[in-house]
Design a protein around this motif. Structure first.
Motif, PDB file in Angstrom:
ATOM      1  N   GLY A   1       0.830  -1.198   0.000  1.00 60.33           N
ATOM      2  CA  GLY A   1       0.000   0.000   0.000  1.00 60.33           C
ATOM      3  C   GLY A   1       0.863   1.246   0.000  1.00 60.33           C
ATOM      4  N   GLU A   2       1.885   1.209   0.814  1.00 59.69           N
ATOM      5  CA  GLU A   2       2.768   2.367   0.913  1.00 59.69           C
ATOM      6  C   GLU A   2       3.473   2.641  -0.417  1.00 59.69           C
ATOM      7  N   ALA A   3       3.984   1.575  -1.046  1.00 64.81           N
ATOM      8  CA  ALA A   3       4.684   1.750  -2.325  1.00 64.81           C
ATOM      9  C   ALA A   3       3.732   2.303  -3.386  1.00 64.81           C
ATOM     10  N   ASN A   4       2.469   1.848  -3.347  1.00 66.17           N
ATOM     11  CA  ASN A   4       1.483   2.385  -4.284  1.00 66.17           C
ATOM     12  C   ASN A   4       1.309   3.887  -4.080  1.00 66.17           C
ATOM     13  N   LEU A   5       1.193   4.298  -2.844  1.00 67.95           N
ATOM     14  CA  LEU A   5       1.001   5.726  -2.576  1.00 67.95           C
ATOM     15  C   LEU A   5       2.249   6.527  -2.980  1.00 67.95           C
ATOM     16  N   ARG A   6       3.423   5.951  -2.757  1.00 67.58           N
ATOM     17  CA  ARG A   6       4.657   6.656  -3.138  1.00 67.58           C
ATOM     18  C   ARG A   6       4.702   6.880  -4.651  1.00 67.58           C
ATOM     19  N   ARG A   7       4.283   5.845  -5.399  1.00 64.83           N
ATOM     20  CA  ARG A   7       4.252   5.982  -6.866  1.00 64.83           C
ATOM     21  C   ARG A   7       3.324   7.121  -7.288  1.00 64.83           C
ATOM     22  N   LEU A   8       2.135   7.121  -6.658  1.00 61.52           N
ATOM     23  CA  LEU A   8       1.157   8.148  -7.021  1.00 61.52           C
ATOM     24  C   LEU A   8       1.670   9.534  -6.645  1.00 61.52           C
ATOM     25  N   ASP A   9       2.269   9.626  -5.488  1.00 59.28           N
ATOM     26  CA  ASP A   9       2.787  10.912  -5.040  1.00 59.28           C
ATOM     27  C   ASP A   9       3.899  11.384  -5.977  1.00 59.28           C
TER      28      ASP A   9
ATOM     29  N   GLY B   1       0.615  -0.798   5.896  1.00 56.06           N
ATOM     30  CA  GLY B   1       1.270  -0.058   4.819  1.00 56.06           C
ATOM     31  C   GLY B   1       2.304  -0.874   4.062  1.00 56.06           C
ATOM     32  N   ASP B   2       2.986  -1.790   4.769  1.00 58.10           N
ATOM     33  CA  ASP B   2       4.050  -2.538   4.091  1.00 58.10           C
ATOM     34  C   ASP B   2       3.556  -3.878   3.545  1.00 58.10           C
ATOM     35  N   LYS B   3       2.283  -4.137   3.710  1.00 61.12           N
ATOM     36  CA  LYS B   3       1.703  -5.363   3.149  1.00 61.12           C
ATOM     37  C   LYS B   3       1.402  -5.171   1.675  1.00 61.12           C
ATOM     38  N   ARG B   4       1.563  -6.250   0.895  1.00 60.96           N
ATOM     39  CA  ARG B   4       1.171  -6.147  -0.511  1.00 60.96           C
ATOM     40  C   ARG B   4      -0.336  -5.970  -0.636  1.00 60.96           C
ATOM     41  N   VAL B   5      -0.726  -5.175  -1.602  1.00 59.61           N
ATOM     42  CA  VAL B   5      -2.150  -4.880  -1.773  1.00 59.61           C
ATOM     43  C   VAL B   5      -2.929  -6.151  -2.117  1.00 59.61           C
ATOM     44  N   ARG B   6      -2.244  -7.103  -2.730  1.00 64.75           N
ATOM     45  CA  ARG B   6      -2.867  -8.392  -3.047  1.00 64.75           C
ATOM     46  C   ARG B   6      -3.495  -9.013  -1.794  1.00 64.75           C
ATOM     47  N   ALA B   7      -2.896  -8.762  -0.634  1.00 63.55           N
ATOM     48  CA  ALA B   7      -3.373  -9.360   0.615  1.00 63.55           C
ATOM     49  C   ALA B   7      -4.405  -8.480   1.323  1.00 63.55           C
ATOM     50  N   TYR B   8      -4.753  -7.363   0.717  1.00 63.39           N
ATOM     51  CA  TYR B   8      -5.738  -6.470   1.337  1.00 63.39           C
ATOM     52  C   TYR B   8      -7.154  -7.003   1.131  1.00 63.39           C
ATOM     53  N   SER B   9      -8.010  -6.750   2.098  1.00 59.61           N
ATOM     54  CA  SER B   9      -9.440  -6.978   1.882  1.00 59.61           C
ATOM     55  C   SER B   9      -9.947  -5.875   0.949  1.00 59.61           C
ATOM     56  N   LEU B  10     -11.159  -6.076   0.419  1.00 63.17           N
ATOM     57  CA  LEU B  10     -11.716  -5.057  -0.473  1.00 63.17           C
ATOM     58  C   LEU B  10     -11.872  -3.725   0.268  1.00 63.17           C
ATOM     59  N   GLY B  11     -12.272  -3.808   1.544  1.00 63.95           N
ATOM     60  CA  GLY B  11     -12.412  -2.590   2.356  1.00 63.95           C
ATOM     61  C   GLY B  11     -11.083  -1.852   2.487  1.00 63.95           C
ATOM     62  N   MET B  12     -10.011  -2.627   2.657  1.00 59.05           N
ATOM     63  CA  MET B  12      -8.683  -2.005   2.770  1.00 59.05           C
ATOM     64  C   MET B  12      -8.274  -1.380   1.444  1.00 59.05           C
ATOM     65  N   LYS B  13      -8.576  -2.067   0.338  1.00 58.07           N
ATOM     66  CA  LYS B  13      -8.246  -1.500  -0.985  1.00 58.07           C
ATOM     67  C   LYS B  13      -8.992  -0.194  -1.207  1.00 58.07           C
ATOM     68  N   GLN B  14     -10.257  -0.204  -0.803  1.00 57.51           N
ATOM     69  CA  GLN B  14     -11.064   0.996  -0.989  1.00 57.51           C
ATOM     70  C   GLN B  14     -10.486   2.145  -0.144  1.00 57.51           C
ATOM     71  N   ARG B  15     -10.074   1.817   1.077  1.00 58.82           N
ATOM     72  CA  ARG B  15      -9.483   2.850   1.921  1.00 58.82           C
ATOM     73  C   ARG B  15      -8.150   3.330   1.354  1.00 58.82           C
ATOM     74  N   LEU B  16      -7.407   2.420   0.724  1.00 59.06           N
ATOM     75  CA  LEU B  16      -6.154   2.837   0.089  1.00 59.06           C
ATOM     76  C   LEU B  16      -6.451   3.823  -1.044  1.00 59.06           C
ATOM     77  N   GLY B  17      -7.531   3.539  -1.791  1.00 63.23           N
ATOM     78  CA  GLY B  17      -7.941   4.462  -2.854  1.00 63.23           C
ATOM     79  C   GLY B  17      -8.266   5.840  -2.290  1.00 63.23           C
ATOM     80  N   ILE B  18      -8.899   5.847  -1.132  1.00 67.16           N
ATOM     81  CA  ILE B  18      -9.224   7.126  -0.501  1.00 67.16           C
ATOM     82  C   ILE B  18      -7.938   7.790   0.009  1.00 67.16           C
ATOM     83  N   ALA B  19      -7.019   6.977   0.525  1.00 66.44           N
ATOM     84  CA  ALA B  19      -5.730   7.535   0.970  1.00 66.44           C
ATOM     85  C   ALA B  19      -5.033   8.226  -0.203  1.00 66.44           C
ATOM     86  N   ALA B  20      -5.118   7.614  -1.383  1.00 66.61           N
ATOM     87  CA  ALA B  20      -4.501   8.208  -2.569  1.00 66.61           C
ATOM     88  C   ALA B  20      -5.113   9.575  -2.856  1.00 66.61           C
TER      89      ALA B  20
END
Ligand SMILES: Nc1ncnc2c1ncn2[C@@H]1O[C@H](COP(=O)(O)OP(=O)(O)O)[C@@H](O)[C@H]1O
Ligand SMILES: [Mg+2]
Length: 319
Positions: free
Chosen positions: A95-103, A131-150
């Protein structure tokens, strides 16, 4: 005059001969949590895409945060966070790496403060621990929250979330709801669309209801509820006498649902107009007419009842 975060006038979008959005006048007050409601296919995503400058209108005008769109896209977009059509993160990255890419893709964002921004956004949506977990292991709720974090990497005046609870389990839905609530408390205007009224009713201050591209209602939740009706509900073993007496008192008695209970009582409902006699007078009249009262209460149309009436169909209970 209320200051508006989003304002459209005569907004229209055609796909070939199909009218996806038809002469829409939307007014989103600043500081509101604005529920953008309507069944699937009613034009919500199309409207949101136009508001965000992702699609062009066929006709009409759009203002976002007081600026004409799409003319002021460059000025306005940095102040607007958006999540449209579900989260889209790289599953093999954390999740963290995804946000870093977007930033890193944001040319206004200084690399020196990147870690700080990413950590704050993760914290904001309650994902610091993952944050250091791969997004593949996220629940859908966590993915959605990551999208909001972005969408929250920068401070935003307006956040637009298109069906953020879509596909979430009740727990994930609660997470997104409480997140939206806390964002709104921080002063951000939040537009949140849904085809499921129940999922966002608790958090909205205002709402607009769409039906096949057209706006059928808009206003504060209290205003929208005020459009509803109230009904008297009587539980009695003497339904025929109750119906006759209520009719004599000028109330419109609704059709019998034919349900008699095991204990011999039945429910009688009558519309309760503003000019109806006081409740105590109604109760006294029923008793005087030898109606034995086992239950006596007022039912208010729920917002759901209103929306079913407005959209001509029930909101899906599940998708
Ligand atoms: N790119 C497109 N091309 C053609 N038709 C589209 C396109 N996008 C949306 N539509 C149509 O516009 C209507 C509204 O769609 P949409 O805005 O996605 O509704 P909602 O988000 O409320 O489910 C639908 O009938 C849909 O099929
Ligand atoms: Mg949609």
């Amino acid at each position: 005059m209320t200051e508006l975060a989003v304002e459209t006038h005569g907004l229209t979008k055609r796909f070939g001969r199909q009218l996806a959005v038809d002469d829409l006048d939307l007014a989103v007050p600043r500081g509101s949590v604005f529920g953008f409601l309507g069944p699937n296919g009613s034009g919500k995503t199309t409207t949101i895409r136009i508001i965000l400058g992702l699609a062009a209108a066929s006709a009409g005008t759009v203002q976002v945060l007081g600026h004409d769109m799409p003319g002021s896209l460059g000025t306005v977009l940095p102040r607007v966070g958006a999540l449209v059509e579900g989260p889209s993160a790289y599953p093999f990255l954390s999740g963290e790496a995804n946000l870093r890419r977007l930033d890193a893709a944001d040319r206004h964002a200084s690399p020196a403060t990147r870690s700080e921004r990413v950590a704050r956004a993760l914290e904001r949506v309650g994902l610091s621990h993952a944050g250091d977990k791969r997004v593949r292991a996220y629940s859908l709720g966590m993915k959605q929250r990551l999208g909001i974090a972005a969408a929250l990497l920068r401070p935003r005046d307006l956040l637009v979330l298109d069906e953020p609870t879509n596909g979430l389990d009740p727990q994930g839905t609660r997470e997104v709801r409480s997140l939206v609530r806390s964002l709104a408390e921080g002063g951000t205007t939040v537009v949140v669309s849904s085809h499921l009224l129940a999922e966002i009713e608790q958090i909205c201050t205002h709402a607009a209801v769409m039906r096949t591209g057209r706006l059928v209602a808009q206003g504060s939740l209290d205003e929208l509820r005020g459009l509803g009706r109230s009904r008297l509900r009587v539980l009695t073993p003497d339904p025929a006498r109750a119906r006759a007496e209520l009719a004599r008192l000028g109330l419109v008695v609704e059709d019998d649902d034919g349900v008699a209970r095991a204990d011999g009582t039945a429910t009688v409902r009558a519309a309760l107009p503003d000019e109806a006699p006081l409740l105590e007078a109604l109760a006294a009249a029923l008793v005087a007419a030898d109606v034995r009262l086992r239950g006596f209460e007022v039912e208010q149309d729920t917002l759901e009842d209103r929306f079913v009436a407005l959209t001509g169909e029930g909101f899906d209970v599940a998708q």
